[in-house]
Write a protein that holds these residues in place. Structure first.
Motif, PDB file in Angstrom:
ATOM      1  N   MET A   1       3.932  -0.480  15.021  1.00 14.85           N
ATOM      2  CA  MET A   1       3.650  -1.876  15.402  1.00 14.85           C
ATOM      3  C   MET A   1       4.687  -2.347  16.428  1.00 14.85           C
ATOM      4  SD  MET A   1       3.461  -5.150  12.872  1.00 14.85           S
ATOM      5  CE  MET A   1       5.209  -5.088  12.532  1.00 14.85           C
ATOM      6  N   ALA A   2       4.208  -2.878  17.534  1.00 13.82           N
ATOM      7  CA  ALA A   2       5.147  -3.325  18.562  1.00 13.82           C
ATOM      8  C   ALA A   2       5.750  -4.663  18.145  1.00 13.82           C
ATOM      9  CB  ALA A   2       4.428  -3.486  19.890  1.00 13.82           C
ATOM     10  N   ALA A   3       6.963  -4.912  18.600  1.00 11.37           N
ATOM     11  CA  ALA A   3       7.607  -6.185  18.278  1.00 11.37           C
ATOM     12  C   ALA A   3       6.864  -7.320  18.972  1.00 11.37           C
ATOM     13  CB  ALA A   3       9.050  -6.150  18.734  1.00 11.37           C
ATOM     14  N   ALA A   4       6.547  -8.370  18.210  1.00 10.41           N
ATOM     15  CA  ALA A   4       5.869  -9.523  18.800  1.00 10.41           C
ATOM     16  C   ALA A   4       6.798 -10.205  19.794  1.00 10.41           C
ATOM     17  CB  ALA A   4       5.486 -10.496  17.692  1.00 10.41           C
ATOM     18  N   ALA A   5       6.195 -10.868  20.790  1.00  8.69           N
ATOM     19  CA  ALA A   5       7.021 -11.548  21.785  1.00  8.69           C
ATOM     20  C   ALA A   5       7.928 -12.551  21.091  1.00  8.69           C
ATOM     21  CB  ALA A   5       6.117 -12.254  22.779  1.00  8.69           C
ATOM     22  N   GLY A   6       9.184 -12.526  21.440  1.00  5.79           N
ATOM     23  CA  GLY A   6      10.117 -13.480  20.858  1.00  5.79           C
ATOM     24  C   GLY A   6      10.676 -13.036  19.524  1.00  5.79           C
ATOM     25  N   ALA A   7      10.042 -12.047  18.902  1.00  4.76           N
ATOM     26  CA  ALA A   7      10.544 -11.591  17.611  1.00  4.76           C
ATOM     27  C   ALA A   7      11.845 -10.827  17.821  1.00  4.76           C
ATOM     28  CB  ALA A   7       9.525 -10.703  16.931  1.00  4.76           C
ATOM     29  N   PHE A   8      12.605 -10.780  16.751  1.00  4.97           N
ATOM     30  CA  PHE A   8      13.884 -10.123  16.826  1.00  4.97           C
ATOM     31  C   PHE A   8      13.704  -8.614  16.903  1.00  4.97           C
ATOM     32  CE2 PHE A   8      17.462  -8.108  14.839  1.00  4.97           C
ATOM     33  CZ  PHE A   8      18.487  -8.651  15.576  1.00  4.97           C
ATOM     34  N   SER A   9      14.245  -7.991  17.913  1.00  5.19           N
ATOM     35  CA  SER A   9      14.200  -6.537  17.966  1.00  5.19           C
ATOM     36  C   SER A   9      15.581  -5.987  18.278  1.00  5.19           C
ATOM     37  CB  SER A   9      13.214  -6.059  19.029  1.00  5.19           C
ATOM     38  OG  SER A   9      13.443  -4.684  19.278  1.00  5.19           O
ATOM     39  N   LEU A  10      15.968  -4.997  17.504  1.00  5.16           N
ATOM     40  CA  LEU A  10      17.300  -4.433  17.724  1.00  5.16           C
ATOM     41  C   LEU A  10      17.396  -3.619  18.998  1.00  5.16           C
ATOM     42  CD1 LEU A  10      18.545  -3.657  14.167  1.00  5.16           C
ATOM     43  CD2 LEU A  10      19.692  -5.014  15.902  1.00  5.16           C
ATOM     44  N   ARG A  11      16.238  -3.337  19.586  1.00  3.33           N
ATOM     45  CA  ARG A  11      16.251  -2.597  20.847  1.00  3.33           C
ATOM     46  C   ARG A  11      17.062  -3.357  21.901  1.00  3.33           C
ATOM     47  NH1 ARG A  11      12.619   1.324  22.107  1.00  3.33           N
ATOM     48  NH2 ARG A  11      11.043   0.586  20.670  1.00  3.33           N
ATOM     49  N   GLU A  12      16.811  -4.677  21.971  1.00  3.83           N
ATOM     50  CA  GLU A  12      17.521  -5.500  22.969  1.00  3.83           C
ATOM     51  C   GLU A  12      19.014  -5.575  22.669  1.00  3.83           C
ATOM     52  OE1 GLU A  12      15.342  -9.238  22.897  1.00  3.83           O
ATOM     53  OE2 GLU A  12      13.586  -7.922  22.802  1.00  3.83           O
ATOM     54  N   VAL A  13      19.306  -5.663  21.390  1.00  6.23           N
ATOM     55  CA  VAL A  13      20.707  -5.749  20.983  1.00  6.23           C
ATOM     56  C   VAL A  13      21.457  -4.496  21.432  1.00  6.23           C
ATOM     57  CG1 VAL A  13      22.256  -5.827  19.011  1.00  6.23           C
ATOM     58  CG2 VAL A  13      20.147  -7.163  18.991  1.00  6.23           C
ATOM     59  N   LEU A  14      20.843  -3.365  21.139  1.00  8.16           N
ATOM     60  CA  LEU A  14      21.513  -2.124  21.488  1.00  8.16           C
ATOM     61  C   LEU A  14      21.537  -1.941  23.001  1.00  8.16           C
ATOM     62  CD1 LEU A  14      20.220  -0.007  18.494  1.00  8.16           C
ATOM     63  CD2 LEU A  14      22.441  -1.070  18.783  1.00  8.16           C
ATOM     64  N   GLY A  15      20.517  -2.496  23.692  1.00  4.88           N
ATOM     65  CA  GLY A  15      20.489  -2.479  25.156  1.00  4.88           C
ATOM     66  C   GLY A  15      21.680  -3.237  25.744  1.00  4.88           C
ATOM     67  N   ALA A  16      22.130  -4.267  25.039  1.00  2.00           N
ATOM     68  CA  ALA A  16      23.273  -5.048  25.532  1.00  2.00           C
ATOM     69  C   ALA A  16      24.523  -4.174  25.597  1.00  2.00           C
ATOM     70  CB  ALA A  16      23.513  -6.261  24.633  1.00  2.00           C
ATOM     71  N   PHE A  17      24.686  -3.295  24.620  1.00  2.00           N
ATOM     72  CA  PHE A  17      25.853  -2.406  24.646  1.00  2.00           C
ATOM     73  C   PHE A  17      25.739  -1.402  25.800  1.00  2.00           C
ATOM     74  CE2 PHE A  17      26.154  -4.006  20.271  1.00  2.00           C
ATOM     75  CZ  PHE A  17      27.478  -4.424  20.286  1.00  2.00           C
ATOM     76  N   GLN A  18      24.510  -1.044  26.118  1.00  2.00           N
ATOM     77  CA  GLN A  18      24.299  -0.154  27.269  1.00  2.00           C
ATOM     78  C   GLN A  18      24.701  -0.877  28.558  1.00  2.00           C
ATOM     79  OE1 GLN A  18      20.321   1.377  27.503  1.00  2.00           O
ATOM     80  NE2 GLN A  18      20.705   2.478  29.420  1.00  2.00           N
ATOM     81  N   ALA A  19      24.284  -2.151  28.653  1.00  2.00           N
ATOM     82  CA  ALA A  19      24.567  -2.940  29.864  1.00  2.00           C
ATOM     83  C   ALA A  19      26.052  -3.277  29.979  1.00  2.00           C
ATOM     84  CB  ALA A  19      23.744  -4.230  29.835  1.00  2.00           C
TER      85      ALA A  19
ATOM     86  N   GLY B   1      23.619 -10.623  18.687  1.00  2.00           N
ATOM     87  CA  GLY B   1      22.350 -10.092  18.172  1.00  2.00           C
ATOM     88  C   GLY B   1      22.535  -9.411  16.822  1.00  2.00           C
ATOM     89  N   LEU B   2      23.614  -8.656  16.685  1.00  2.00           N
ATOM     90  CA  LEU B   2      23.874  -7.983  15.403  1.00  2.00           C
ATOM     91  C   LEU B   2      24.070  -9.008  14.288  1.00  2.00           C
ATOM     92  CD1 LEU B   2      26.310  -5.137  16.529  1.00  2.00           C
ATOM     93  CD2 LEU B   2      23.984  -4.843  15.668  1.00  2.00           C
ATOM     94  N   VAL B   3      24.776 -10.092  14.614  1.00  2.00           N
ATOM     95  CA  VAL B   3      25.012 -11.132  13.615  1.00  2.00           C
ATOM     96  C   VAL B   3      23.694 -11.793  13.209  1.00  2.00           C
ATOM     97  CG1 VAL B   3      26.010 -13.432  13.301  1.00  2.00           C
ATOM     98  CG2 VAL B   3      27.408 -11.593  14.223  1.00  2.00           C
ATOM     99  N   ARG B   4      22.829 -12.007  14.194  1.00  2.00           N
ATOM    100  CA  ARG B   4      21.523 -12.597  13.912  1.00  2.00           C
ATOM    101  C   ARG B   4      20.755 -11.708  12.923  1.00  2.00           C
ATOM    102  NH1 ARG B   4      17.107 -14.036  17.587  1.00  2.00           N
ATOM    103  NH2 ARG B   4      17.854 -12.511  19.085  1.00  2.00           N
ATOM    104  N   PHE B   5      20.853 -10.425  13.167  1.00  2.00           N
ATOM    105  CA  PHE B   5      20.189  -9.476  12.283  1.00  2.00           C
ATOM    106  C   PHE B   5      20.821  -9.508  10.886  1.00  2.00           C
ATOM    107  CE2 PHE B   5      19.699  -5.135  10.545  1.00  2.00           C
ATOM    108  CZ  PHE B   5      18.317  -5.079  10.524  1.00  2.00           C
TER     109      PHE B   5
END
Ligand code: 1Q0
Length: 214
Positions: free
Chosen positions: A1-19, A38-42
């Motif tokens: 199941m794909a993450a709904a728009a606006g829903a919390f996804s850890l993909r973006e959080v981990l992407g921040a560490f990449q950036a 993002g991690l705190v939100r999770f």
């Protein structure tokens, strides 16, 4: 199941560490702190039992955000520039917490130690058997990293809280990156970036003898 728009996804959080890592192997504080936010939100979504942990993390993130948005914000663009600036200006308490209790250097050091926990935890989560307990993976990662720096009462509270963690598969699902199998793939992609941030920071702090800041 794909993450709904606006829903919390850890993909973006981990992407921040990449950036956060530049070509010149600098660590950009903006993306680094976004990753932590993002991690705190999770963590908050896992329940109130974790709030004593997220409160401390938020307090540290806020200290850093105020430097990054403050008068000397150019000095706080990267971890490297922050260390150079704070050391050259005598803004770091090296022996005892006194005049500069909340330097950027000591505050990031606490997050940096927690990043080591995260690295071990995610690696454990990724490689564990399907029926493994998240609480065991979390406790083992904690004992091998952050626990060293915490007094008994914090260690006890943390270990009790870990028991409230959901099973491995449920945990992988609430990460919101797809099926548990897809989450495992994502973790495999993300971990080298977290390791890279961790390694660069560790090296920088070792170079300047900052790994034991009070
Ligand atoms: C999922 C379970 C999360 C477990 C987090 C493990 C960390 C336990 C840490 C307990 C810390 C308790 C409170 C206070 C500690 C402070 O004394 C200490 C030192 O600071 P100071 O100023 O007194 O010298 N602070 C710290 O060590 C900083 C601790 C920061 C912890 C931040 C944890 C953020 C966790 C995020 C959840 C990530 C979930 C991972 C799933 C990601 C999957 C891609």
């Amino acid at each position: 199941m794909a993450a709904a728009a606006g829903a919390f996804s850890l993909r973006e959080v981990l992407g921040a560490f990449q950036a956060a890592v530049t070509e010149r192997r600098e660590v950009l504080l903006g993306p680094y702190l976004r990753g932590w936010r993002g991690l705190v939100r999770f963590l908050n979504s896992l329940g109130a039992i974790f709030s004593f942990i997220s409160k401390d993390a938020v307090a540290k993130i806020q200290i850093m955000e105020s430097y990054c948005g403050g008068e000397r914000q150019e000095e706080y663009r990267t971890l490297q520039s922050m260390v150079a600036y704070e050391l050259a200006s005598g803004l770091v308490d090296l022996q005892r917490r006194s005049e500069h209790p909340d330097s950027g250097c000591r505050t990031v050091l606490r997050l940096h130690r927690a990043l080591r926990w995260l690295q071990l935890f995610l690696e454990g989560l990724r490689t564990a058997q399907e029926d493994s307990k998240t609480s065991t993976i979390c406790t083992d990662s904690y004992n091998a990293s952050l626990a060293t720096y915490h007094p008994w009462v914090v260690r006890k509270a943390a270990t009790v809280a870990f028991c409230a963690l959901p099973s491995r598969n449920a945990f992988l699902e609430i990460m919101n990156v797809g099926t548990p199998e897809e989450a495992v793939v994502m973790l495999g992609d993300a971990l080298p970036h977290i390791s890279s941030v961790y390694g660069i920071t560790e090296e920088l702090y070792a170079q300047h003898k900052l790994l034991n800041l009070p």
